[in-house]
Design a protein around this motif. Sequence first.
Motif: not given
Length: 364
Positions: A84-91
């Motif tokens: 699972a990849f938590k897409c924090e770059f989309l903040n």
Amino acid sequence: MDISCTNCEQIYPPDGLPYRCPTCGGLYDFRNPLPFDPTQVDRSQPGIWRYRHTFGLFPDFEPVSLGEGSTPLLWAEVFGRKIAFKCEFLNPSGSFKDRGSVVIAAWLQSRDISEAVEDSSGNAGASFAAYAARAGIKARVFVPESTSGPKRRQIEAYGAELVSIPGARTAVAEVVRAVADGGTAYASHAYLPFNLPGYATAAYEIFEQLGNKMPGAVVLPVGQGGLLLGLARGFDSLRIASNLRNNTLKIIGVQARACAPLWATFKAGNAVIGSIAEDRTLAEGVRVRYPLRRDTVLRVVAASHGSICVADENEILPGRDALARLGFYVEPTSAIVWSALAQTIQNLPDPVVVVLTGSGYKYG
Ligand SMILES: [Zn+2]
């Protein structure tokens, strides 16, 4: 929610914004676990503001927001496993830092501070500049000369004054400390603890996105280790709130070999501290020679039976490309998780969560 000096235990003052204890120079931190309470989660609020009761802000205070948090958790098959990849770059400003910067900005606003300085290798500076613009705070951001062009342009576009300092990241910190000691508020993401409850919200989200389950392992890049500490504290508070006795969460931090103090100390103990290199690396966001909360970070990793590993320079861009082939366009700093996965995946229990910290648009 008490904040006090970790050295002499002096309580954080009610006015001003000292970045370290004026008496002994110690670091401030929260005294107790984050007061996460599932019954206080306000689902009518967007993103991280659902967990506002854990931030330590005054209840009637209205903070600014750019829509931070609520990032997707996306699954992909890599190295023969579902990860699972938590897409924090989309903040909003393109990195996880927004979860913390918005809370720091709220503290500044709640204390009527209208001008502040920050230092950063790029992402924290860009993030702070964004929230300062939103909150009407005059920001001056000090960066190393090596900071990549897109991050510099982003900081300036938000209206912050950008000050470029020659030499290594450590030199930038020295300059900004001198400015702060002269009386300007220092909205430091490294010294101040206010951003840690903000980072912890990523843990609450991951738990919910896994169907109210703890991850078996979390893999993430580490520089200062703020995100690592925030996540660890978030998961700890969840465990306390959910009465989960077993702690099987392994925390895997990864650094670039060019500047890897946490890895070196994890492997060899404090004896190595004098000989830590601070060489150039594509992973500019984790190039931190003296992580301020080093001992706390290492204690947390060891207690989780996790580890700190390193990525070699020649692994970084191939890792970036491999992630992009899955649809995740991240910056080189974030891409070091690929090497960490390759090294550790055999020993990680499911579900494995990888935190993708910064956008690929930041690099170039
Ligand atoms: Zn103190």
